[in-house]
Enzyme design. Structure first.
Site, PDB file in Angstrom:
ATOM      1  N   HIS A 257     -35.352  51.803 -42.514  1.00  0.00           N
ATOM      2  CA  HIS A 257     -34.797  51.246 -41.284  1.00  0.00           C
ATOM      3  C   HIS A 257     -33.332  50.838 -41.452  1.00  0.00           C
ATOM      4  CE1 HIS A 257     -35.272  49.255 -37.380  1.00  0.00           C
ATOM      5  NE2 HIS A 257     -34.528  48.285 -37.864  1.00  0.00           N
TER       6      HIS A 257
ATOM      7  N   HIS B  21     -37.543  50.071 -30.966  1.00  0.00           N
ATOM      8  CA  HIS B  21     -38.380  48.955 -31.422  1.00  0.00           C
ATOM      9  C   HIS B  21     -39.835  49.378 -31.303  1.00  0.00           C
ATOM     10  CE1 HIS B  21     -37.710  44.437 -32.221  1.00  0.00           C
ATOM     11  NE2 HIS B  21     -37.093  45.159 -33.112  1.00  0.00           N
TER      12      HIS B  21
END
Lengths: 795, 236
Positions: free
Chosen positions: A44, A90
């Site tokens: 990430h 998200h």
């Protein structure tokens, strides 16, 4: 605590990576340091699998002010004004906790924008969920693994409410987006949030810790134990135990964020800030080491000074917390008081927690001891980069047309149709009622899409448009992707997504400027996924290069898979366009009786992964629509030129469901506009396309097609413009408005009952293919989402 | 004349309201900070939309305790004009400047859309430029706009001509389908008995320029300006 193989596994650090850490540190890390490495080296934060590919994207263009690498990309929009924009995923948190996951998604992207000094003025989102209709799921197989309709509806309800509640309270209009449904997203919903802000060119702020000795200030919400390891969580696939990860999802507070926005902008106006970065993924850790790395300095912080929501937090917890609504900033020595006073005025915590150093290290003190000391480079530039193995997929390039044509005939028999027209009418009715095509009003009505009073095109048209009060210009935005195309052919799918987003922006009267992107994929450790990622990058690079729209940044989300089942490759393109004059703003809706309807572009037998294929066959196969970028450019150029000369009353691109759906959508009612009818003859377009097949003309999803409506006196000039641009152009019919009483101009859905008079008629060679009441189609189109989603939320 | 737009923490339509007054109506306007205890020198004060203090406890419930609200209350009692839009309406109800309160929308969802409202009375400083029975297209954007009060209060509001706006269909009919949130009597806006304090859920500042689709809301701000001009003339 000793670093054992188990500890490494918990942190998802491989043996090789650990060896690299020891090498970079010159010693073994302690647990806090290992935690810091684990988040900064997570997929990430580090883009370790994607970085080697992302380099191939075009990142230069004349409008570009800030390319990839900062909190957001920035382009110039004239008169000294700039637009900062970015899209971010998200996905993982939104699956575990839909409401908070989505809320903090929009919260995070808004911070990325105002961190750069830009006030957020628009938000969009791209959402993907599992099916919400019982008929779209295979009983048994799907439900046995928890992929249930009820769960998909709950996830969707929670995500939409979370995005709405956060954006609405913060005060940013959510002006558009897209919503898709597919089985592959059942346990892997995608929540991609886009935000755009405005900033004066000379007032842009960067995430740099400049000036040795300058104070480092923590502002915003207090630090708690929420969100610890969020970035690591987002870098792993899920299994049955996913719900146990709920504590890794942060909790959003839009009120704090609103205060933080105002306070930060005020401090920036006061020239009191040198550098600023939000604490997003990996919180205090990433903000401090990245700010140091960008400026070639170091940052030393003392955790005892950090405002804390809970007692007894360890250094490890504080460094890895992802509590929301926090910022780290650097000010000039001696100006601390001024900054603290501004934040105090907004009732926010602001504390000097450290200073800028010259040793290019992140140094963390806690209770009088140095608990972590790591070179910035080790966490940022020196993070691992992988050339992961790739396995090409065999791409089926066969024409899916014959199978669809056969399926249409079979469908006609099944419904007992007495004519081909009857079959086509029923197919169109079902297409407009498919959740992917159906009206998304149920979604956008929950978003405040008008706050800031700039929204000049309400949600529902091809692109969202806001005016820029400070200039004569308007900005058009669109987010687009088609995972099904990418499943069959990732490179083509990516090209198609770029082309469609540009086309949408052009239809609204804007010149495409630049792109941001969110690349949603399954596990990069699977060679076929990694190959599809690489193909996607090449497809995007080619299309963005040809369309002259550089990539300004974006986000990669890997590991979108649960129990070994991954999502389709889903590159979401966010396109920004500039409308030079307010009068050029164009929508997709027909308006005046008798207006000519023109179709730019050509239709081909493009049925791979089409809506009609999915509707009639329930599967996706064959060649995806072929995109000819020369044709695309010609069609866009002709459309924009015709709009700029003031010749066009509506422009709408043909996408899911093909031409018939596009025409129906242009007929449907909209704000203060009654529905219209249209009378179409496809003869001239069929001849131009070298086609005779009705199914293809109505439902094929050939790209690069735009439906225009215009006053008949302008037809000759538009045809000349198209010829000049090299865009095929055919007159296909006219707008037909029935006998509605004057004074019944109506508001949106209230008009539905009153428009039975309007008809959409499509003929080919004397045969009636479509003869439908627009009111019936519109009711079907508006009915689907409320019917399947209402009352699901509060169960 | 001078307009004031109150800025609570969490107000988010303050800039929009300011924009309409300064750019569309062309009158002087200032922001008033919520910690302000003195509002002297203003002729009209607007409580804008937003989510004051996050609206966490109940909409408007915390804002009513802010220092500025004591000053606004005194300002209203001495005849000053106070307009509450959306969250501002909620705050006025919580502060007791207007009767009743706003509950969650009956479908429990946030609604952002254009609705039609009918002008019931033009005998307030906020509506003198409208025609009675005029149907306006003005957006709403709220989760808690469901007006509620006890029966006696409702009867008093009706008999006192204090219901100023009602949700209606495009032809001005007051129907349940046209009621977006479940408000009693389709009430979209009310004023106090003295008629100098008005609250409404729809956002007139979002319907003040044709580029935004409707300019039906601008007359509300022009009404205030026209009323104040008259009043100032009389005083002079």
């Amino acid at each position: 605590m000793k670093i054992t193989p188990e500890v490494l596994e918990q942190h998802r650090i491989s043996g090789e990576e650990y060896a690299r850490i020891i090498d970079l540190m010159g010693r073994e890390p302690n647990l806090t340091e290992l935690g810091i490495f684990s988040v900064m080296w997570s997929e990430h934060c580090s883009y370790k699998s994607s970085r080697v590919h992302l380099r191939r994207l075009p990142t230069e263009g004349e409008c570009l002010v800030q390319g990839p690498g900062e909190n957001a990309g920035i382009v110039g929009i004239g008169n000294g004004w700039c637009a900062a924009f970015k899209i971010e995923s998200h996905n993982h948190p939104s699956f575990i906790e839909p409401y908070q996951g989505a809320a903090t998604g929009i919260g995070g992207i808004l911070r990325d924008i105002f961190t750069m000094g830009a006030r957020p003025v628009a938000a969009l989102n791209s959402l993907r969920f599992g099916p919400i209709r019982d008929t779209d799921i295979t009983e048994g197989v799907e439900t046995a693994t928890g992929r249930t309709i009820a769960r998909n509806r709950r996830i969707m309800g929670g995500v939409v409410k979370g995005l709405g509640d956060y954006g609405n309270a913060f005060g940013v209009p959510t002006i558009g987006g897209e919503v898709y449904f597919d089985r592959c997203y059942s346990l892997n919903p995608l929540v991609n949030a886009f935000a755009l802000g405005l900033v004066r060119r000379e007032r842009i702020f960067y995430g740099k810790a400049e000036g040795v000795g300058n104070p480092v200030i923590y502002v915003g919400a207090k630090t708690g134990r929420d969100g610890i390891h969020g970035a690591t969580m987002a870098s792993a696939e899920f299994d049955e135990a996913a719900m146990e990860k709920r504590p890794t999802v942060q909790v959003g507070d839009p009120f704090s964020e609103k205060l933080l926005l105002e306070a930060c902008l005020e401090a920036m106006r006061a020239n009191a800030i040198l550098g600023i970065q939000d604490m997003g993924a990996a919180g205090l850790t990433s903000s401090s080491c990245e700010m140091g790395a960008r400026a070639g300095t170091g940052i030393e912080i003392d955790l005892d000074l950090v405002p804390q929501r809970e007692t007894g937090m360890t250094a490890y917890e504080m460094m890895l917390s992802e509590s929301q609504e926090r910022m780290l900033l650097v000010t000039e020595k001696g100006r601390e008081r001024q900054v603290l006073k501004i934040f105090e005025r907004w009732d926010l915590d602001a504390v000097v927690i450290g200073r800028v150093t010259d040793d290019q290290k992140l140094r963390v003190r806690h209770r009088g001891e140095v608990v972590a000391e790591i070179p910035n480079a080790a966490l940022t530039d020196e993070a691992p980069r992988y050339h992961r193995p790739m396995t090409p997929m065999v791409i089926d390039r066969s024409d899916a047309g014959p199978a669809v044509v056969a399926a249409v005939a079979k469908f006609g028999e099944e419904i007992g149709a007495t004519s081909r027209g009857e079959t086509m009418n029923e197919i169109l009715r079902r297409l407009v009622g498919s959740p992917i095509i159906a009206s998304k009003e149920w979604v956008y009505r929950q978003y405040d899409h008008m706050v800031r009073t700039n929204t000049v095109v309400l949600p529902g048209s091809d692109a969202a448009v806001i005016r820029v009060k400070e200039t004569r210009h308007s900005l058009a935005m669109s987010v687009d992707a088609n995972g099904r195309y990418c499943r069959l052919d990732p490179r083509e799918g990516a090209r198609l997504a770029v082309a469609e987003s540009a086309r949408n922006v052009v239809c609204s009267g804007a010149r495409p400027l630049a792109v941001t992107n969110c690349l949603n994929f399954a596990s990069p450790e699977r060679p076929e996924v990694m190959w599809s990622f690489s193909e996607t990058i090449d497809g995007m690079a080619e299309a963005c290069g040809r369309l002259g729209t550089p990539v300004t940044g974006g986000n990669v989300s890997f590991y979108n898979e649960t129990e070994g089942r991954g999502i389709d490759p889903t590159p979401v393109i966010g396109m920004l366009g500039l409308v030079e004059e307010a009068k050029h703003v164009t929508t997709q809706w027909f308006s005046e009786n008798g207006d000519a309807i023109l179709l730019l572009g050509l239709t081909r037998s493009d049925f791979g992964a089409s809506e009609v294929q999915s509707l009639l066959i329930g599967d996706s196969f064959g060649a995806v629509p072929r995109l000819d970028l020369d044709l695309e450019l010609a069609v866009q150029k002709a459309t924009l030129e015709a709009i700029r000369r003031g010749l066009v009353r509506s422009a709408h691109d043909c996408s899911e469901g093909g031409l018939a759906v596009a025409l129906a959508e242009s007929c449907f009612s909209s704000y203060r506009r009654q529905a219209t009818g249209a009378t179409i003859d496809l003869g001239a377009h069929a001849e131009l396309s070298g086609l005779t097949d009705a199914t293809t003309l109505l439902f094929a999803e050939s790209p690069s097609r735009i439906v225009l409506s215009l006053a008949s006196k302008n037809v000759a000039e538009v045809i000349a413009i198209a010829a000049e641009a090299g865009a095929p152009c055919a007159i296909i019919g006219h707008v037909a408005v029935g006998q509605m009483a004057v004074g019944q101009m109506a508001v949106g859905q209230m008009a539905v009952g009153q428009m039975a008079a309007e008809k959409l008629k499509i003929d080919l060679g004397g045969e009636s293919l479509i003869d439908a009441e627009v009111g019936d189609l519109e009711r079907e189109w508006r009915r689907v989402l409320p019917e399947h989603l209402d009352h699901e939320l509060d169960r | 004349m001078k307009f004031g737009v109150v800025v609570f923490p969490g107000s988010n339509c303050d800039h929009d309201t300011y924009h309409v007054i300064s750019k569309v109506v062309g009158q002087p306007v200032n922001f008033i900070w919520h910690k302000e205890e003195n509002v002297e020198g203003y002729d009209a004060i607007i409580l804008p939309g937003g989510f004051s203090y996050g609206d966490y406890l109940r909409t408007g419930a915390i804002a009513r305790f802010s220092p500025v609200m004591r000053a606004v209350t005194n300002f209203a009692r001495s005849g000053g004009l106070v307009l509450g839009i959306c969250n501002g309406f909620q705050i006025l109800c919580e502060a007791g400047l207007l009767p009743g309160g706003l509950l969650r929308n009956r479908d429990l969802k946030f609604h952002c859309e254009h609705v039609s409202i009918r002008v019931e009375r033009t005998d307030t400083p906020f509506t003198i430029d409208y025609r009675e029975g005029e149907v306006l297209s003005i957006p709403i954007a709220h989760g808690e706009g469901n007006y509620f009060c006890d029966e006696q209060t409702l009867a008093d509001l009706e008999s006192g001509g204090q219901v100023i706006f009602r949700y209606c269909d495009i032809d001005g009919r007051i129907t349940d389908e046209a009621n977006p949130n479940g408000s009693l009597g389709n009430i979209a806006g009310i004023c106090n008995r003295e008629r100098n304090v008005l609250g409404l859920m729809p956002h007139p500042e979002r319907a003040a320029e044709s580029v935004l689709g409707s300019r039906d809301g601008r007359a509300m701000f022009f009404s205030i300006a026209d009323y104040l001009t008259e009043r100032l003339k009389k005083r002079a």
